[in-house]
Design a protein around this motif. Structure first.
Motif, PDB file in Angstrom:
ATOM      1  N   ARG A 107       0.837  -1.215   0.000  1.00 30.96           N
ATOM      2  CA  ARG A 107       0.000   0.000   0.000  1.00 30.96           C
ATOM      3  C   ARG A 107       0.863   1.253   0.000  1.00 30.96           C
ATOM      4  N   LEU A 108       1.936   1.231   0.752  1.00 33.01           N
ATOM      5  CA  LEU A 108       2.799   2.400   0.834  1.00 33.01           C
ATOM      6  C   LEU A 108       3.563   2.626  -0.473  1.00 33.01           C
ATOM      7  N   VAL A 109       4.005   1.547  -1.114  1.00 28.34           N
ATOM      8  CA  VAL A 109       4.655   1.681  -2.418  1.00 28.34           C
ATOM      9  C   VAL A 109       3.697   2.331  -3.415  1.00 28.34           C
ATOM     10  N   HIS A 110       2.471   1.821  -3.473  1.00 30.07           N
ATOM     11  CA  HIS A 110       1.487   2.387  -4.406  1.00 30.07           C
ATOM     12  C   HIS A 110       1.126   3.820  -4.027  1.00 30.07           C
ATOM     13  N   GLY A 111       1.009   4.082  -2.732  1.00 27.94           N
ATOM     14  CA  GLY A 111       0.662   5.431  -2.292  1.00 27.94           C
ATOM     15  C   GLY A 111       1.718   6.449  -2.676  1.00 27.94           C
ATOM     16  N   ALA A 112       2.993   6.086  -2.513  1.00 33.86           N
ATOM     17  CA  ALA A 112       4.076   6.997  -2.877  1.00 33.86           C
ATOM     18  C   ALA A 112       4.124   7.210  -4.380  1.00 33.86           C
ATOM     19  N   ARG A 113       3.890   6.130  -5.137  1.00 29.87           N
ATOM     20  CA  ARG A 113       3.923   6.249  -6.593  1.00 29.87           C
ATOM     21  C   ARG A 113       2.785   7.149  -7.082  1.00 29.87           C
ATOM     22  N   GLU A 114       1.599   6.955  -6.535  1.00 29.09           N
ATOM     23  CA  GLU A 114       0.459   7.774  -6.948  1.00 29.09           C
ATOM     24  C   GLU A 114       0.646   9.238  -6.561  1.00 29.09           C
ATOM     25  N   ALA A 115       1.297   9.476  -5.430  1.00 31.61           N
ATOM     26  CA  ALA A 115       1.533  10.844  -4.981  1.00 31.61           C
ATOM     27  C   ALA A 115       2.690  11.494  -5.729  1.00 31.61           C
ATOM     28  N   PHE A 333      10.997   2.611  -1.126  1.00 31.70           N
ATOM     29  CA  PHE A 333       9.901   1.821  -0.569  1.00 31.70           C
ATOM     30  C   PHE A 333       9.806   0.450  -1.245  1.00 31.70           C
ATOM     31  N   ALA A 334      10.189   0.349  -2.518  1.00 26.80           N
ATOM     32  CA  ALA A 334      10.200  -0.961  -3.174  1.00 26.80           C
ATOM     33  C   ALA A 334      11.143  -1.919  -2.455  1.00 26.80           C
ATOM     34  N   ASP A 335      12.264  -1.391  -1.967  1.00 23.50           N
ATOM     35  CA  ASP A 335      13.192  -2.226  -1.189  1.00 23.50           C
ATOM     36  C   ASP A 335      12.600  -2.580   0.169  1.00 23.50           C
ATOM     37  N   GLY A 336      11.841  -1.651   0.753  1.00 24.65           N
ATOM     38  CA  GLY A 336      11.148  -1.953   1.995  1.00 24.65           C
ATOM     39  C   GLY A 336      10.097  -3.029   1.816  1.00 24.65           C
ATOM     40  N   SER A 368      16.069  -6.947 -10.442  1.00 23.09           N
ATOM     41  CA  SER A 368      17.431  -6.471 -10.224  1.00 23.09           C
ATOM     42  C   SER A 368      17.476  -5.517  -9.057  1.00 23.09           C
ATOM     43  N   PRO A 369      18.447  -5.648  -8.152  1.00 17.02           N
ATOM     44  CA  PRO A 369      18.595  -4.691  -7.066  1.00 17.02           C
ATOM     45  C   PRO A 369      18.941  -3.299  -7.552  1.00 17.02           C
ATOM     46  N   ASP A 370      19.322  -3.156  -8.832  1.00 19.01           N
ATOM     47  CA  ASP A 370      19.752  -1.853  -9.343  1.00 19.01           C
ATOM     48  C   ASP A 370      18.636  -1.128 -10.090  1.00 19.01           C
ATOM     49  N   ALA A 371      17.442  -1.740 -10.193  1.00 23.77           N
ATOM     50  CA  ALA A 371      16.372  -1.116 -10.969  1.00 23.77           C
ATOM     51  C   ALA A 371      16.030   0.261 -10.412  1.00 23.77           C
ATOM     52  N   GLU A 372      15.736   1.177 -11.322  1.00 19.97           N
ATOM     53  CA  GLU A 372      15.488   2.567 -10.929  1.00 19.97           C
ATOM     54  C   GLU A 372      14.040   2.751 -10.503  1.00 19.97           C
ATOM     55  N   ASP A 373      13.813   3.222  -9.313  1.00 21.81           N
ATOM     56  CA  ASP A 373      12.472   3.503  -8.816  1.00 21.81           C
ATOM     57  C   ASP A 373      12.617   4.304  -7.538  1.00 21.81           C
ATOM     58  N   ARG A 374      12.098   5.517  -7.542  1.00 19.40           N
ATOM     59  CA  ARG A 374      12.250   6.354  -6.352  1.00 19.40           C
ATOM     60  C   ARG A 374      11.270   6.001  -5.251  1.00 19.40           C
ATOM     61  N   THR A 375      10.334   5.086  -5.510  1.00 16.33           N
ATOM     62  CA  THR A 375       9.409   4.689  -4.470  1.00 16.33           C
ATOM     63  C   THR A 375       9.756   3.306  -3.949  1.00 16.33           C
TER      64      THR A 375
END
Length: 375
Positions: A107-115, A333-336, A368-375
């Motif tokens: 939920r938090l990953v999706h919430g951050a992405r939507e925001a 957050f994806a790592d979380g 991949s642990p290196d994938a780009e995603d700020r959430t």
């Protein structure tokens, strides 16, 4: 954004102190703090140098003048506080575990992405320069093919039956304690340094004391894992908060077809490099380090960098991302969420007498642990 980021902090304990120091060093403005009670918030704001105290988390998240909010509250409040911060338009750093269930972490990953907000989790051991140097050695093929690994995270702060903390209460800390608290750090570092995901694991856990300070305890004191990485490498992971004399002993050793490498968090200025014809210590030196290691190696060699420096480097990267940068290797957050899924796999395996559980990534982002995603 040219002005310093205005930072708010939910929580007034040890981690809030670490976060505020790192924020200030990263040129943030420590603007507001809220804790468990208005009185505690006032005390913590004074002690940590916040500009003002807010009476509670709700007032802080709705204040409207904060660019980023650091969530340092007890685990069971992370979801509520993070969603409130995102709803208010703030970027977020949330302490680990991101949530006490994988469903809430998602939920938090999706919430951050939507925001559209930067959302990060402090897996800060990534920010020791020599951990990044080890990662570079693996990526460059200096180790050859990684065959096995041996890793541990050992502490002793809950060694006795009278040693207690809110984390020992599953209502506040979650169903997992030792693994969610420190094993998540260990798995993140394994995946970050090796460049491989854990695809399968088998776990056993143990709750040594059924009571602490007169309160029933159900979450674990220790956990032991067998893991298989995506390339077939096999490894052992030991996690304990009852290891006498070990204060914060996080170690990671990878064995390849050419060389081995060992990183110890309590000896962060060095790497042990092993080969068949001899072994050596590689000392931190930004002049000769891999670029990603040199980037976070902010002092000359011989001037030791430690945990707080790693935390500051993490917060500096997050603040850079808020201002439009793309720092390499920033935990999101994806790592979380990844850590939350591994935690649930550990509990499921342990409940089934150590059966193997599939933990292979189920999305392209997780591959991949290196994938780009700020959430």
């Amino acid at each position: 954004m040219n002005r310093p980021l205005r930072a708010g902090f939910i929580g007034g304990g040890f981690m809030a102190a670490v976060h505020t120091r790192a924020s200030r060093a990263a040129r943030g403005h420590v603007t507001a703090l809220a804790s468990s009670t208005p009185e505690r918030g006032e005390q913590a704001a004074r002690a940590l140098g916040a500009e003002r105290a807010e009476p509670d988390a709700h007032r802080l998240t709705t204040a409207g003048d904060l660019d980023i909010i650091h969530v340092c509250s007890p685990n069971h409040l992370h979801t509520e506080h993070t969603l409130a911060a995102l709803a208010a338009g703030a970027h977020v750093i949330c302490e680990k575990p991101l949530a006490t269930t994988a469903a809430d972490a998602e939920r938090l990953v999706h919430g951050a992405r939507e925001a559209g907000r930067v959302a990060a989790v402090p897996f800060v051991y990534r920010y020791h320069p020599m951990a990044r140097q080890a990662r570079s050695l693996v990526a460059e093929g200096r180790l050859g093919t990684v065959l096995t690994l041996d890793a541990a995270y050992l502490q002793d702060w809950l060694l006795g039956p009278d040693d207690t903390n809110w984390r020992a209460d599953p209502q506040a800390g979650g169903a997992s304690r030792a693994f969610a608290d420190i094993g998540s750090h260990l798995c993140d570092l394994v995946e970050f340094v090796s460049g491989q995901r854990i695809h399968r694991l088998a776990a056993r856990t143990r709750t040594v004391f059924s009571e602490r300070g007169g309160t029933e305890v159900t979450n674990e004191d220790t956990a032991a894992l067998l893991v298989e990485l995506g390339n077939g490498a096999l490894g052992t992971l030991l996690v304990s908060q009852l290891a006498p004399g070990r204060k914060n002993s996080l170690t990671l050793e990878l064995h390849g077809t050419r060389q081995s490498v060992r990183f110890e968090q309590e000896r962060p200025e060095e790497l042990w490099i092993g080969s068949r014809d001899g072994s050596r210590l590689l000392l931190r030196d930004p002049a000769t380090a891999a670029p990603d290691s040199a980037r976070v190696s902010v002092l000359p060699p011989g001037h030791a960098l430690g945990y707080q420096d790693a935390f500051t480097a993490f917060v500096t990267d997050v603040y850079d991302a808020v201002q439009g940068g793309h720092p390499e290797g920033m935990p999101t957050f994806a790592d979380g969420l990844r850590a939350a899924r591994l935690t649930e796999a550990v509990l499921a395996s342990a409940a089934d007498h150590g059966t193997w559980i599939d933990t292979a990534p189920d999305t392209a982002r997780e591959t991949s642990p290196d994938a780009e995603d700020r959430t």
